[in-house]
Write a protein that holds these residues in place. Sequence first.
Motif, PDB file in Angstrom:
ATOM      1  N   GLY A 270       0.578  -2.305 -14.629  1.00 25.90           N
ATOM      2  CA  GLY A 270      -0.526  -2.890 -15.392  1.00 25.90           C
ATOM      3  C   GLY A 270      -0.586  -2.453 -16.841  1.00 25.90           C
TER       4      GLY A 270
ATOM      5  N   VAL B  41       1.553  -2.237 -18.957  1.00 26.55           N
ATOM      6  CA  VAL B  41       2.482  -2.968 -19.824  1.00 26.55           C
ATOM      7  C   VAL B  41       1.728  -3.898 -20.775  1.00 26.55           C
ATOM      8  N   THR B  42       0.563  -4.370 -20.374  1.00 27.88           N
ATOM      9  CA  THR B  42      -0.223  -5.268 -21.231  1.00 27.88           C
ATOM     10  C   THR B  42      -0.681  -4.584 -22.515  1.00 27.88           C
ATOM     11  N   LEU B  43      -0.691  -3.242 -22.525  1.00 27.81           N
ATOM     12  CA  LEU B  43      -1.116  -2.534 -23.735  1.00 27.81           C
ATOM     13  C   LEU B  43      -0.087  -2.593 -24.849  1.00 27.81           C
TER      14      LEU B  43
ATOM     15  N   SER C 231       1.061  -5.122 -26.268  1.00 30.15           N
ATOM     16  CA  SER C 231       0.723  -6.175 -27.234  1.00 30.15           C
ATOM     17  C   SER C 231      -0.352  -5.725 -28.226  1.00 30.15           C
ATOM     18  N   ASP C 232      -1.042  -4.648 -27.928  1.00 30.64           N
ATOM     19  CA  ASP C 232      -2.113  -4.183 -28.838  1.00 30.64           C
ATOM     20  C   ASP C 232      -2.186  -2.657 -28.760  1.00 30.64           C
TER      21      ASP C 232
ATOM     22  N   SER D 221      -9.988  -1.172 -16.481  1.00 28.34           N
ATOM     23  CA  SER D 221      -9.944  -2.018 -17.667  1.00 28.34           C
ATOM     24  C   SER D 221      -8.674  -1.799 -18.470  1.00 28.34           C
TER      25      SER D 221
ATOM     26  N   GLY E  15      -5.605  -4.152 -16.848  1.00 30.45           N
ATOM     27  CA  GLY E  15      -5.510  -5.587 -17.075  1.00 30.45           C
ATOM     28  C   GLY E  15      -5.184  -6.371 -15.827  1.00 30.45           C
ATOM     29  N   SER E  16      -5.549  -5.871 -14.653  1.00 34.95           N
ATOM     30  CA  SER E  16      -5.234  -6.538 -13.390  1.00 34.95           C
ATOM     31  C   SER E  16      -6.482  -7.201 -12.845  1.00 34.95           C
ATOM     32  N   THR E  17      -6.277  -8.304 -12.124  1.00 36.46           N
ATOM     33  CA  THR E  17      -7.389  -9.048 -11.521  1.00 36.46           C
ATOM     34  C   THR E  17      -7.463  -8.820 -10.012  1.00 36.46           C
TER      35      THR E  17
ATOM     36  N   SER F 208       4.776   5.044 -16.598  1.00 39.11           N
ATOM     37  CA  SER F 208       3.440   4.478 -16.438  1.00 39.11           C
ATOM     38  C   SER F 208       2.413   5.239 -17.267  1.00 39.11           C
TER      39      SER F 208
END
Length: 882
Positions: free
Chosen positions: A386, A388-390, A392-393, A404, A407-409, A578
């Motif tokens: 999860g 990994v989404t960081l 981009s920002d 939070s 970034g997982s649903t 991670s």
Amino acid sequence: MEHVPPPAEELARLDRELAELDARRAQLLTRRAWLLAALRPPAPTAAPGWNPSAWGAPATGRPGAPAQPWGYVPPKQASAPRSAQNVLLTLGGLLLTVAAVAFTLVSWGSMGIGGRSAVLAAVTVGALAAPAVLLRRGLTATAEALAALALVLTLLDAYAVHAVAAPDTDGLGFTAVAAAVLAALWTAYGMALGKLHLPLPAAVVLAQWPLLFGAWAAGAPALVVGWALLATAVLDGAIALWGRNTGARITACVGGAVMAFSALMVGLALSATASGPLGALAPGALLLTAAAAALAGAWRAPRGFARAGGVVAGLATVAAAGGVPAAAVPEDWGVLAYLAAGLALTAVVRTRLPRNAALGVLVASAAVVAGALAGTVPGVAAVLLGPVTLLSDVWAGSPEGFRSALGSTLPWTGLAAAPVVLAVSAGLLGAAYRWWPSSARIAAPLIAREAPGSGGGPAGAPGAGTPEAGGAAAPGASGAPHGTGAPWYAGGASAARRRPSGAALRGAAGAGAAVLGWGALLLAGAVLDVPYAVAVAGETALVAGLLALAVRGTGSGREGSAAVPVTALAAALAGAASAGLLSLASEGASYAVFGALAALFAGAAVRAGAGVERAVFAVAATVGGTVLTGFAGRSLGLAPHEAAPLMLLVPALTVLFGARLRRNPVALPVELTGALGALVAVGLAVPDAPFLALVLALCGVLAAGAAVRPERRPVAAYLAAALFVLATWVRLAASGVSFPEAYTLPVTVPALVVGFLRRRKDPEASSWTAYGPGLAATLLPSLAVAWTDPDWQRPLLLGVAALVITLLGARYRLQALLLLGGAVLALDGLHELAPYVVQVAGALPRWLPPALAGLLLLVVGATYEQRLRDARRLKDALGRMR
């Protein structure tokens, strides 16, 4: 005086004479076969479609047929009339079947009740009686065909009875009764005519429906339908175990498997949807009965079926025992009930159950645990991947909670029991690893017993350890009660090689405990949604613990411990990745985490023994240091190309580190990792040519520093020269220089002079070492500029210079001059001829280039050997050059 030849000469003479005799004998046998074929009377003309070879006999006079002994008389073809009769009778039976169906469905209403009954009764009785007569005359195939006709007729009789005699009867109920009656009829018929293969399997097929259709017709609830299916499966199992007809046993196996599966699905569905513990008791009873039936069948079944029965019994027991408590707890926690029941199945090792059936139960236990663990995989994967989404920002700010940042649903509330599942499994595996001798003693009864028929056949069949199989009888194998006999390790060394050793099993248990415990802690933080700082610190602490376990296990020498440090190392690497990604949300967290990881891996490299593990630790520490230098450039507000020189700090340290370690096995991986960091720096500097030239020059300095060491000189020296030259070219291109020769020739001339002096001092020195760098310094930049130069002067001068260099190389047999000059000359000429080639190609017909290419391939293929020899001669000629 008689001449006696030497043994070698005499042996060669004997071999020649024997070969001549063999050749003569083959000629005589061939002639004899031809004469026999000529003397044999011609065979009668065969009927259309008749193929004697299809029946296993060679056709008369067929070429290549084996010769028969002298005086052999072929038997009379007495089977031809019988075969024709069989074909005719079979076709007649099929036509009668079609006629019977048409009569029943179409012409039934035009006759009275007496006539209809008489016709059907007469035809059915005739069809049932005819196979007995045909079997006495040896017409087995026709008897089987008429038995099939009789089966169809009995089904039509049942339909006719329902349509005329009992039209108001419920269809399902009548079908159940009819199936039971027909199954009994065909069982008796098949036992009376034992040579027929169809009746008994047909009876088994018909026996599948009475209980099911009866329960369905009575409107019974699903539980009763499940009991009907289970009773049918038990009947099938009894037929499969004790039946004598092979077809009936196979049919019963298939039918029993289908019915048992259906019964288990009914029981499992009812147990899973029960409104409470009391509602789950009745489906549990059905499942337990199915488990008992499966174990009863596995007690006497062959090895494969016994293990399958054990698996079914184990799964049914888990569904029954776990369904009751699962109905009393929230849905998310029901998996713990099934997991507890699955773990309880391991107590089978202390029972008297035959070994194969016990192994099946243990497989079921492992399947339940694996299924419970599989439900935790999405959560663990979300925790690890999860962040990994960081990317981009980066450094956007610390989130409030752990979830939070992922970034997982995923529905985290539905995974509340997942950490407990992982923790329980890890605890049990850890206990088995820690107290392995006690665990082995507990499993000793299972290891020491052998199920009857373990050799792969039914009970009592000759097996691998019986005198009938040609081996020694195992102790206790003859006349021993179930659950006793020879131990499994009595099969010899080959059997021991097929089974995993205790050390391997112990190592697997320890490795599994480490991975599952780590996953339990990771997933617990996400389920509890701990604060972001706690999650980052917790993941870093877990990496430290895994590294400690890996370092402690390396070289410990404990039995079965080899897998534990390797698994801990792999988990530490995954956890470090991670944790590093998770720390990218905050600048402070990024410095803290990557600094701690670099220090931890460096400390592990110091504490670990020599080997692959130590190299991996050192490489990971180097990667962490490289990332820290990248963070420093971002914190200073530098652009990527401006931060590129700063990225070379760690590669410089790796060069110094390699000089300190010398030939230590860790030195090369660390230096290669530093080289990758330098490559990243080059990539960052690509958008800005001046910075790229600076970075390339600095990389050349580092390569030259590594080339000081003798063990790195063969590669690093050439790399340093190439980087310096490339840096020069990039710098010249960035300065807008259109005449690079003004800068390269002052370098080329001294370099060639130095090379010439070296060749005079050492004639054996390679021309590449003496002249290669000097020539490349001018030829390659000039060639690059010539390809974009619209004028003709530069390509002409470059071509003349390349031609002179090529001729000098050929004259003095210098490989560097010949190859460099020839390559530059060819490319320069291609550049000059390219427009004309394109113009000519556009004027040629479309078919001509493919035709020329094909012609060229044909010529090359036809003279392939000559071209290969030419290539070898060219290679040898180049190899002889200096």
